[in-house]
Design a protein around this motif. Structure first.
Motif, PDB file in Angstrom:
ATOM      1  N   PHE A 455       0.754  -0.953   0.061  1.00 38.14           N
ATOM      2  CA  PHE A 455      -0.058   0.039  -0.033  1.00 38.14           C
ATOM      3  C   PHE A 455       0.952   1.562   0.334  1.00 38.14           C
ATOM      4  N   VAL A 456       0.789   2.044  -0.727  1.00 32.38           N
ATOM      5  CA  VAL A 456       1.105   2.903  -1.128  1.00 32.38           C
ATOM      6  C   VAL A 456       0.068   4.608  -0.553  1.00 32.38           C
ATOM      7  N   THR A 457       0.746   4.964   0.728  1.00 33.18           N
ATOM      8  CA  THR A 457       0.245   6.608   1.158  1.00 33.18           C
ATOM      9  C   THR A 457       0.835   7.965   0.657  1.00 33.18           C
ATOM     10  N   LYS A 458       0.097   9.253   0.273  1.00 28.98           N
ATOM     11  CA  LYS A 458       0.647  10.403  -0.205  1.00 28.98           C
ATOM     12  C   LYS A 458       0.345  11.189   1.365  1.00 28.98           C
ATOM     13  N   ASN A 459       1.179  11.988   1.752  1.00 32.10           N
ATOM     14  CA  ASN A 459       0.332  13.336   2.458  1.00 32.10           C
ATOM     15  C   ASN A 459      -0.504  12.687   3.375  1.00 32.10           C
ATOM     16  N   GLY A 460      -0.123  11.082   3.691  1.00 35.03           N
ATOM     17  CA  GLY A 460      -1.079  10.813   5.136  1.00 35.03           C
ATOM     18  C   GLY A 460      -2.566  10.355   4.504  1.00 35.03           C
ATOM     19  N   LYS A 461      -2.594  10.724   2.650  1.00 33.43           N
ATOM     20  CA  LYS A 461      -4.006   9.892   2.415  1.00 33.43           C
ATOM     21  C   LYS A 461      -3.824   8.396   1.579  1.00 33.43           C
ATOM     22  N   PRO A 462      -4.423   7.938   1.434  1.00 37.40           N
ATOM     23  CA  PRO A 462      -4.441   6.793   0.128  1.00 37.40           C
ATOM     24  C   PRO A 462      -4.117   7.336  -0.811  1.00 37.40           C
ATOM     25  N   TRP A 463      -2.496   6.600  -1.591  1.00 38.60           N
ATOM     26  CA  TRP A 463      -2.638   6.555  -2.866  1.00 38.60           C
ATOM     27  C   TRP A 463      -3.110   5.712  -4.154  1.00 38.60           C
ATOM     28  N   LEU A 464      -2.927   4.134  -3.300  1.00 38.73           N
ATOM     29  CA  LEU A 464      -1.841   3.614  -4.130  1.00 38.73           C
ATOM     30  C   LEU A 464      -2.572   1.305  -2.964  1.00 38.73           C
ATOM     31  N   SER A 465      -2.697   1.385  -3.467  1.00 38.75           N
ATOM     32  CA  SER A 465      -3.031  -0.442  -3.351  1.00 38.75           C
ATOM     33  C   SER A 465      -3.212  -1.213  -4.169  1.00 38.75           C
ATOM     34  N   PHE A 466      -1.793  -2.462  -4.069  1.00 43.37           N
ATOM     35  CA  PHE A 466      -1.021  -2.731  -5.414  1.00 43.37           C
ATOM     36  C   PHE A 466      -0.476  -4.106  -4.916  1.00 43.37           C
ATOM     37  N   GLY A 467      -0.253  -4.891  -5.869  1.00 42.82           N
ATOM     38  CA  GLY A 467       0.750  -5.911  -5.264  1.00 42.82           C
ATOM     39  C   GLY A 467       1.051  -6.522  -6.714  1.00 42.82           C
ATOM     40  N   VAL A 468       2.203  -7.747  -6.862  1.00 41.89           N
ATOM     41  CA  VAL A 468       3.095  -8.046  -7.536  1.00 41.89           C
ATOM     42  C   VAL A 468       3.134  -9.241  -7.152  1.00 41.89           C
ATOM     43  N   MET A 469       2.252 -10.619  -7.361  1.00 39.89           N
ATOM     44  CA  MET A 469       2.741 -12.209  -7.106  1.00 39.89           C
ATOM     45  C   MET A 469       3.596 -13.065  -6.927  1.00 39.89           C
ATOM     46  N   GLY A 470       4.140 -14.292  -6.670  1.00 41.04           N
ATOM     47  CA  GLY A 470       5.036 -14.584  -7.410  1.00 41.04           C
ATOM     48  C   GLY A 470       6.716 -14.657  -6.966  1.00 41.04           C
ATOM     49  N   GLY A 471       5.630 -15.961  -5.555  1.00 40.48           N
ATOM     50  CA  GLY A 471       7.891 -16.132  -4.689  1.00 40.48           C
ATOM     51  C   GLY A 471       8.533 -15.353  -4.445  1.00 40.48           C
ATOM     52  N   ALA A 472       9.890 -15.243  -5.397  1.00 46.61           N
ATOM     53  CA  ALA A 472      10.512 -14.009  -4.351  1.00 46.61           C
ATOM     54  C   ALA A 472      10.439 -13.116  -5.619  1.00 46.61           C
ATOM     55  N   MET A 473       9.750 -13.226  -6.961  1.00 50.28           N
ATOM     56  CA  MET A 473       9.846 -11.829  -7.656  1.00 50.28           C
ATOM     57  C   MET A 473       8.669 -10.890  -7.106  1.00 50.28           C
ATOM     58  N   GLN A 474       8.696 -10.691  -5.747  1.00 44.77           N
ATOM     59  CA  GLN A 474       7.296 -10.092  -5.557  1.00 44.77           C
ATOM     60  C   GLN A 474       7.531  -8.923  -4.781  1.00 44.77           C
ATOM     61  N   PRO A 475       9.159  -8.895  -3.850  1.00 39.70           N
ATOM     62  CA  PRO A 475       9.498  -7.131  -3.653  1.00 39.70           C
ATOM     63  C   PRO A 475      10.237  -6.996  -4.968  1.00 39.70           C
ATOM     64  N   GLN A 476      10.807  -7.867  -5.405  1.00 37.31           N
ATOM     65  CA  GLN A 476      11.620  -7.113  -6.603  1.00 37.31           C
ATOM     66  C   GLN A 476       9.911  -7.003  -7.621  1.00 37.31           C
ATOM     67  N   GLY A 477       9.048  -7.507  -7.794  1.00 38.59           N
ATOM     68  CA  GLY A 477       7.594  -6.244  -8.102  1.00 38.59           C
ATOM     69  C   GLY A 477       7.374  -5.473  -7.928  1.00 38.59           C
ATOM     70  N   HIS A 478       7.216  -5.070  -6.919  1.00 38.93           N
ATOM     71  CA  HIS A 478       6.901  -3.882  -5.897  1.00 38.93           C
ATOM     72  C   HIS A 478       7.560  -3.056  -6.368  1.00 38.93           C
ATOM     73  N   VAL A 479       9.006  -2.926  -6.456  1.00 39.18           N
ATOM     74  CA  VAL A 479      10.003  -1.988  -6.394  1.00 39.18           C
ATOM     75  C   VAL A 479       9.684  -1.368  -8.077  1.00 39.18           C
ATOM     76  N   GLN A 480       9.410  -1.995  -9.415  1.00 35.35           N
ATOM     77  CA  GLN A 480       9.913  -1.840 -10.420  1.00 35.35           C
ATOM     78  C   GLN A 480       8.140  -1.774  -9.882  1.00 35.35           C
ATOM     79  N   ILE A 481       7.216  -2.060 -10.005  1.00 38.48           N
ATOM     80  CA  ILE A 481       6.289  -1.673 -10.192  1.00 38.48           C
ATOM     81  C   ILE A 481       6.129   0.817  -9.405  1.00 38.48           C
ATOM     82  N   LEU A 482       6.346   0.833  -8.504  1.00 32.38           N
ATOM     83  CA  LEU A 482       6.835   2.264  -7.886  1.00 32.38           C
ATOM     84  C   LEU A 482       7.696   2.970  -8.868  1.00 32.38           C
ATOM     85  N   LEU A 483       8.997   2.275  -9.384  1.00 35.19           N
ATOM     86  CA  LEU A 483      10.089   3.557  -9.897  1.00 35.19           C
ATOM     87  C   LEU A 483       8.785   3.608 -11.566  1.00 35.19           C
ATOM     88  N   ASN A 484       8.085   2.918 -12.030  1.00 33.95           N
ATOM     89  CA  ASN A 484       7.737   2.992 -12.718  1.00 33.95           C
ATOM     90  C   ASN A 484       6.916   4.168 -13.515  1.00 33.95           C
TER      91      ASN A 484
END
Length: 579
Positions: A455-484
């Motif tokens: 989940f991502v908030t900005k200035n204390g308010k909700p901005w994004l609810s998301f996930g990337v499933m798939g084993g060890a890909m998951q934290p890697q996927g979280h980071v890539q979505i946010l970088l993108n």
């Protein structure tokens, strides 16, 4: 979803073929190249809705979630209903034999709530038993990796705190589909067919999850009356029908008869727990994950390591972008292998691991010119100084749910108790069979977990609810979505469709935890320029091409103009839709 340690569904191609494929796709994926919107990586448009939205990996589950909210249920009710449906419709990645994690944004309190619904190892099973059997790793299938299923408990915990309509109403759509049938979707049929040869030898699987010994084909109708009966018992009797009633006694008898250790007492004692999400700030955005025994904080560590670099100026797909991501991942995953475990059994330095000061120290280990062949975890002194479904739902009142649920390794252990219609997870495979490690096997302990909502908030308010499933890909996927989105300016759908990176080969927090010594391997999805691949190889990366291990993405973003924006993974069968 399948662990990164499993390569049975990946096809590796020679470097010459890799070069040709990457050269063909260096501007954008072919399916997106002719779109007129100016979004080169988007395979389709974002979904906009004024009142509510759901994004899941199955269109029927998405429609169930929307129907629940239209009838007066809220986002939590809709998430539970969709999760139940996915257990029926996508048993290749989920089901009530598995665990659940969730993050909920409650608009009434303007606060995030986290739930860890992971189950524990059987109390009758010990580390000595594995040694007695001559095992150095916990096997991926059969009775030994089975842990207590936490999903049903998670449903009721979420419902008790936030739910609006009855659990019977939430489960009713799935019960109906289980009895009347539904057509199997394409990607699900593919993975189902891949699982049947591996799992048919385990008692109860072939009888309940095949059609005359084979997987259902794309478009073929599938029914599961046993699951319908199980869900009816749960709808009528609540969580105790599963953990203390006849279902639990059937489970007990099944494992006693099949060399297993899960017992009625394990089920009766189970409770998940509410946990405080943890966060780091990345360029003004607060990124929230759940603390261990999951791997969510790896995403926070990677973001902290990357934040000082000017990724925007380097550009998406540049050698610097891919190289820095891979090197940050190696460092975070070294800590993941050493420190992430059940906090009830080990003192975990979570705050230190996700601190900016610690990232500053670790960043000194990153070279812009050379790929690291090994990555050591932090020492206590340094710290003192310093296969799965994902779904997300948002309702008209502003409640948002980020939920992930899994049997692990696709269809789990293969163990399916007679008459119950679900498969038990094999999450226990993620324990280490080595004394003294934080993630070492012990009775009544939660294993290291790969499934993580975000989940991502900005200035204390909700901005994004998301996930990337798939084993060890998951934290890697979280980071890539946010970088993108944050660094490269992509929209919600484009951020998920853009070609992904997966680094494989880091030291794992399971098995014998053999340390990485060769730098691992870098999987690049079609769409990266060959010039980037060539430069990465010059830096010492081992680059390869792989089908399949890039995860599954769903996301909902708050629309600053009102309502929501949704996106769904183009690599899966899913759908984002709203009203």
């Amino acid at each position: 979803m399948t662990s990164s340690r499993s390569s049975s569904r990946r096809r590796r191609l020679p470097l010459a073929v890799l070069a040709a494929l990457l050269a063909l796709g260096q501007a954008a994926p072919a399916a997106a190249a002719d779109r007129i919107t100016g979004k080169p990586f988007a395979t389709r448009s974002e979904v906009y809705a004024p009142h509510a939205i759901a994004a899941t990996s199955h269109p029927l589950a998405t429609q169930i979630a929307l129907d629940v909210m239209k009838r007066g249920g809220n986002a939590v009710d809709a998430a539970i209903a969709a999760n139940a449906a996915l257990g029926l419709m996508e048993p290749t990645g989920s089901g009530i034999g598995g665990d659940l994690f969730a993050i909920v944004w409650d608009p009434k309190t303007a606060k995030l709530y986290g739930y860890n619904g992971s189950g524990r190892s059987p109390k009758a099973l010990s580390l000595a038993e594995f040694r007695k059997r001559g095992l150095s790793d916990i096997p991926p299938h059969g009775p030994l990796p089975v842990t207590v299923p936490g999903a049903v408990d998670g449903w009721f915990a979420l419902h008790e705190r936030f739910g609006r309509q009855s659990m019977a109403d939430n489960l009713a759509p799935t019960i109906r589909y289980a009895r009347e049938g539904h057509p199997v979707h394409e990607v699900i049929a593919y993975y189902w067919n891949a699982s049947v040869p591996r799992l048919s030898k385990w008692p109860g699987f072939k009888e309940q999850f095949t059609i005359d010994g084979r997987a259902p084909r794309t478009g073929e109708m599938w029914k599961n009356p046993n699951l319908a009966a199980t869900l009816e018992q749960i709808a009528q009797g609540g969580r105790d029908a599963f953990y203390k009633g006849q279902i639990a006694r059937t489970i007990d008898a099944y494992f006693k008869a099949n060399d297993g250790f899960l017992r009625y007492e394990d089920l009766a004692a189970h409770r998940g727990e509410w946990v405080e999400p943890v966060s780091t700030n990345y360029r003004g955005f607060d990124v929230w994950e759940l603390p261990p025994n999951g791997q969510g904080i790896a995403a926070l560590q990677i973001l902290n390591l990357l934040e000082p670099y000017d990724l925007k100026s380097y550009g998406f797909g540049s050698p610097e972008h891919v190289h820095l991501f891979a090197e940050a991942k190696k460092l975070a995953f070294a800590d993941r292998a050493r420190w992430y475990a059940d906090p009830a059994f080990a003192q975990l330095p979570v705050e230190q691991l996700i601190s900016k000061r610690y990232a500053e120290q670790r960043r000194k280990l990153i070279s812009m010119d050379k790929a690291a062949r090994e990555a050591q975890p932090a020492t206590p002194k340094e710290l003192d100084e310093g296969d799965t479904i994902y779904l997300t739902v948002a309702d008209a009142d502003g409640m948002m749910v980020s939920l992930i649920q899994s049997n692990y390794r696709g269809m789990g252990s293969g163990m399916a108790a007679p008459g119950l219609g679900f498969i038990f997870q094999d999450r226990g495979e993620q324990f280490v069979l080595k004394e003294g490690h934080p993630n070492s096997f012990a009775p009544g302990k939660r294993p290291f977990h790969t499934i993580i909502p975000a989940f991502v908030t900005k200035n204390g308010k909700p901005w994004l609810s998301f996930g990337v499933m798939g084993g060890a890909m998951q934290p890697q996927g979280h980071v890539q979505i946010l970088l993108n989105m944050i660094d490269f300016g992509m929209n919600l759908q484009e951020a998920g469709d853009a070609p992904r990176i997966q680094h494989d080969g880091s030291t794992e927090p399971a098995g014998q935890a053999v340390a990485m010594s060769d730098g691992g391997e870098l999987d690049l999805e079609t769409g990266y320029p060959y010039e980037t691949v060539r430069e990465l190889m010059r830096k010492g990366h081992s680059v390869r091409f792989a089908h399949g291990p890039y995860g599954g993405y769903q996301a909902i973003m708050v629309n600053p103009n009102g309502g929501y924006v949704g996106a769904s993974e183009s690599r899966k069968d899913g759908q984002a839709a709203g009203y």
